[in-house]
Design a protein around this motif. Structure first.
Motif, PDB file in Angstrom:
ATOM      1  N   GLN A 193     -12.084   2.701  -5.111  1.00 56.44           N
ATOM      2  CA  GLN A 193     -12.308   3.832  -3.758  1.00 56.44           C
ATOM      3  C   GLN A 193     -11.588   5.065  -4.160  1.00 56.44           C
ATOM      4  N   ARG A 194     -10.336   5.186  -4.661  1.00 61.33           N
ATOM      5  CA  ARG A 194     -10.015   6.488  -4.828  1.00 61.33           C
ATOM      6  C   ARG A 194     -10.835   7.490  -6.079  1.00 61.33           C
ATOM      7  N   ASN A 195     -11.238   6.683  -7.117  1.00 60.30           N
ATOM      8  CA  ASN A 195     -12.163   7.333  -8.033  1.00 60.30           C
ATOM      9  C   ASN A 195     -13.482   7.553  -7.560  1.00 60.30           C
ATOM     10  N   THR A 196     -14.076   6.582  -6.919  1.00 60.80           N
ATOM     11  CA  THR A 196     -15.509   7.032  -6.386  1.00 60.80           C
ATOM     12  C   THR A 196     -15.256   8.244  -5.556  1.00 60.80           C
TER      13      THR A 196
ATOM     14  N   THR B  84      -3.584  11.653  -2.833  1.00 59.55           N
ATOM     15  CA  THR B  84      -3.494  10.485  -3.643  1.00 59.55           C
ATOM     16  C   THR B  84      -2.195  10.579  -4.515  1.00 59.55           C
ATOM     17  N   LEU B  85      -1.857  11.656  -4.850  1.00 62.18           N
ATOM     18  CA  LEU B  85      -0.572  11.793  -5.510  1.00 62.18           C
ATOM     19  C   LEU B  85       0.698  11.428  -4.863  1.00 62.18           C
ATOM     20  N   GLN B  86       0.545  11.780  -3.680  1.00 56.38           N
ATOM     21  CA  GLN B  86       1.719  11.827  -2.581  1.00 56.38           C
ATOM     22  C   GLN B  86       1.776  10.233  -2.474  1.00 56.38           C
ATOM     23  N   ARG B  87       0.729   9.445  -2.193  1.00 58.60           N
ATOM     24  CA  ARG B  87       0.697   8.016  -1.999  1.00 58.60           C
ATOM     25  C   ARG B  87       1.166   7.385  -3.166  1.00 58.60           C
ATOM     26  N   SER B  88       0.790   7.862  -4.492  1.00 57.48           N
ATOM     27  CA  SER B  88       1.370   7.224  -5.724  1.00 57.48           C
ATOM     28  C   SER B  88       2.683   7.139  -5.831  1.00 57.48           C
ATOM     29  N   ILE B  89       2.942   8.351  -5.367  1.00 60.15           N
ATOM     30  CA  ILE B  89       4.684   8.576  -5.461  1.00 60.15           C
ATOM     31  C   ILE B  89       5.405   7.780  -4.648  1.00 60.15           C
ATOM     32  N   ARG B  90       4.908   7.658  -3.189  1.00 57.43           N
ATOM     33  CA  ARG B  90       5.336   6.773  -2.377  1.00 57.43           C
ATOM     34  C   ARG B  90       5.480   5.244  -2.521  1.00 57.43           C
ATOM     35  N   PHE B  91       4.311   5.003  -3.297  1.00 57.65           N
ATOM     36  CA  PHE B  91       4.341   3.489  -3.692  1.00 57.65           C
ATOM     37  C   PHE B  91       5.211   3.257  -5.013  1.00 57.65           C
TER      38      PHE B  91
ATOM     39  N   ARG C 126      -7.307  18.974  -2.053  1.00 60.41           N
ATOM     40  CA  ARG C 126      -6.493  18.286  -1.107  1.00 60.41           C
ATOM     41  C   ARG C 126      -6.226  16.907  -1.126  1.00 60.41           C
ATOM     42  N   THR C 127      -7.479  16.206  -1.562  1.00 62.69           N
ATOM     43  CA  THR C 127      -7.742  14.751  -1.797  1.00 62.69           C
ATOM     44  C   THR C 127      -6.664  14.370  -2.925  1.00 62.69           C
ATOM     45  N   ALA C 128      -6.868  15.021  -4.094  1.00 61.15           N
ATOM     46  CA  ALA C 128      -5.754  14.857  -4.982  1.00 61.15           C
ATOM     47  C   ALA C 128      -4.455  14.860  -4.874  1.00 61.15           C
ATOM     48  N   ARG C 129      -4.020  15.682  -4.073  1.00 53.96           N
ATOM     49  CA  ARG C 129      -2.743  16.039  -3.489  1.00 53.96           C
ATOM     50  C   ARG C 129      -2.116  14.709  -2.698  1.00 53.96           C
TER      51      ARG C 129
ATOM     52  N   HIS D 149      -1.919  11.885 -14.140  1.00 51.93           N
ATOM     53  CA  HIS D 149      -2.667  10.808 -14.611  1.00 51.93           C
ATOM     54  C   HIS D 149      -1.749   9.625 -14.690  1.00 51.93           C
ATOM     55  N   TYR D 150      -0.613   9.640 -15.159  1.00 52.13           N
ATOM     56  CA  TYR D 150       0.491   8.664 -15.512  1.00 52.13           C
ATOM     57  C   TYR D 150       1.112   8.127 -14.033  1.00 52.13           C
ATOM     58  N   THR D 151       1.278   9.070 -13.273  1.00 49.33           N
ATOM     59  CA  THR D 151       1.762   8.575 -11.791  1.00 49.33           C
ATOM     60  C   THR D 151       0.800   7.990 -10.981  1.00 49.33           C
ATOM     61  N   TYR D 152      -0.431   8.431 -11.094  1.00 50.52           N
ATOM     62  CA  TYR D 152      -1.511   7.523 -10.466  1.00 50.52           C
ATOM     63  C   TYR D 152      -1.869   6.081 -10.962  1.00 50.52           C
ATOM     64  N   GLN D 153      -1.239   6.020 -11.933  1.00 54.20           N
ATOM     65  CA  GLN D 153      -1.182   4.289 -12.301  1.00 54.20           C
ATOM     66  C   GLN D 153      -0.037   3.642 -11.785  1.00 54.20           C
ATOM     67  N   TRP D 154       0.647   4.151 -11.008  1.00 60.41           N
ATOM     68  CA  TRP D 154       1.607   3.405 -10.162  1.00 60.41           C
ATOM     69  C   TRP D 154       1.005   2.772  -9.178  1.00 60.41           C
ATOM     70  N   ASN D 155       0.150   3.071  -8.501  1.00 60.00           N
ATOM     71  CA  ASN D 155      -0.606   2.545  -7.174  1.00 60.00           C
ATOM     72  C   ASN D 155      -2.207   2.206  -7.708  1.00 60.00           C
ATOM     73  N   LYS D 156      -2.477   0.921  -7.919  1.00 58.61           N
ATOM     74  CA  LYS D 156      -3.693   0.437  -8.412  1.00 58.61           C
ATOM     75  C   LYS D 156      -4.206  -0.268  -7.054  1.00 58.61           C
ATOM     76  N   GLY D 157      -3.812  -0.390  -6.093  1.00 58.42           N
ATOM     77  CA  GLY D 157      -4.353  -1.023  -4.810  1.00 58.42           C
ATOM     78  C   GLY D 157      -5.976  -0.412  -4.506  1.00 58.42           C
ATOM     79  N   ASP D 158      -6.077   0.598  -4.402  1.00 57.14           N
ATOM     80  CA  ASP D 158      -7.048   1.400  -4.140  1.00 57.14           C
ATOM     81  C   ASP D 158      -7.877   2.183  -4.988  1.00 57.14           C
ATOM     82  N   GLU D 159      -7.625   1.711  -6.318  1.00 62.51           N
ATOM     83  CA  GLU D 159      -8.019   2.679  -7.505  1.00 62.51           C
ATOM     84  C   GLU D 159      -9.597   2.933  -7.431  1.00 62.51           C
TER      85      GLU D 159
END
Length: 308
Positions: free
Chosen positions: A250-253, A288-295, A283-286, A238-248
């Motif tokens: 849509q991701r949450n929806t 999302t986490l990978q994108r957040s880490i790259r961001f 798979r979707t959550a994985r 949940h804290y790593t997800y905060q690194w990427n706010k761009g499409d938050e």
């Protein structure tokens, strides 16, 4: 009992159990409650006295019954139910993920102890816990190397999370329809629909709802390793997800809709449907986490340093 995390966490667990009873139902004996809550009878008596004072139960010892169902305001906040060790873990995770830290930086346990207001022994004990998960590496002179949250780390974590969660769903669907976890699932589903109806403004509330859904599933396993794993990893996610706010939003929806499909699969008690919905959501959550880490929380050219 103010400030007593054992009492408060026991009180909250007791409330969750009472939520599955009918108003007027007779409570289990003090000994049985102590066994179910895994606390002493002294703590159980304190919990029952508080429940009586709030009008949730009534009657003398041995004849207590449920006077009303618990309400949201009856529960202690999660932050007040944490043990000293758990509080250190959560504080550390929030601090490391929201601060100016990246892979390769050194942390000093004595300095962390002063910053968190605890002993170096407590800090070392819980840093060793994160070492087990591959986030830290011990170095000489009370120093710890922060290895960072990498894509490879996230892949390993999600492989284990998928195994654990699928195992927990088997325990969940074996519970009777009137058990507290199913009642909690009803409330969680209603909150999903309410959040979707106000997604434009309320989408930041999703992480707490995500936590509730996955935790109620994991806890039905009654497996300390599964539950212990989720305690640490959910905070990380949940804290790593905060690194990427761009499409938050849509991701949450997307995650909310996948949750509703997952809940329907649980209601079907069909292992194949549950397996498919769970794997799809993870798979979707994985991803999302990978994108957040790259961001990441840092510019790519930011230098690594040493924590003070």
């Amino acid at each position: 009992m103010k400030g007593n995390s054992v009492f408060k966490s026991s009180f909250n667990r007791c409330l969750r159990r009472l939520s599955g009873l009918s108003v007027g139902a007779v409570l289990p004996s003090e000994s049985e409650l102590a066994q179910r809550l895994e606390v002493s009878r002294t703590t159980v008596r304190a919990v029952l006295a508080a429940l009586d004072q709030q009008g949730i139960v009534k009657g003398p010892a041995g004849q207590r019954s449920l006077a009303r169902h618990p309400r949201e305001g009856d529960y202690f906040p999660d932050t007040q139910t944490l043990s000293a060790g758990a509080a250190v873990e959560r504080h550390f995770m929030q601090w490391i993920l929201q601060g100016d830290f990246r892979a390769g930086q050194l942390l000093n346990s004595a300095e962390l102890a002063r910053q968190f207001g605890t002993s170096t022994t407590t800090i070392r004990e819980h840093l060793a816990r994160f070492q087990h998960f591959g986030l830290l590496e011990r170095r000489p002179n009370s120093a710890w190397l922060f290895k960072g949250v990498t894509p490879a780390f996230a892949t390993e974590v999600y492989d284990v999370r998928e195994l654990f969660e699928l195992r927990a769903t088997r325990s969940f669907i074996e519970l009777p329809d009137d058990s507290p976890p199913w009642r909690e699932l009803d409330a969680i589903e209603q909150d999903h629909h309410a959040l979707l109806a106000n997604i434009d403004t309320d989408y930041p509330r999703f992480p707490a709802l995500d936590e509730r859904l996955h935790r109620v599933i994991h806890e039905t396993s009654e497996n300390r390793f599964i539950i212990d794993f989720y305690d640490v990893i959910s905070t990380l996610f949940h804290y790593t997800y905060q690194w990427n706010k761009g499409d938050e939003k849509q991701r949450n929806t997307t995650a909310l809709l996948e949750h509703l499909d997952y809940i329907q699969a649980l209601r079907s008690r069909d292992p194949r449907a549950i397996d498919a919905r769970c794997r799809k959501h993870l798979r979707t959550a994985r991803a999302t986490l990978q994108r957040s880490i790259r961001f990441g929380p840092f510019p790519d050219d930011a230098p690594a340093g040493v924590a003070p």
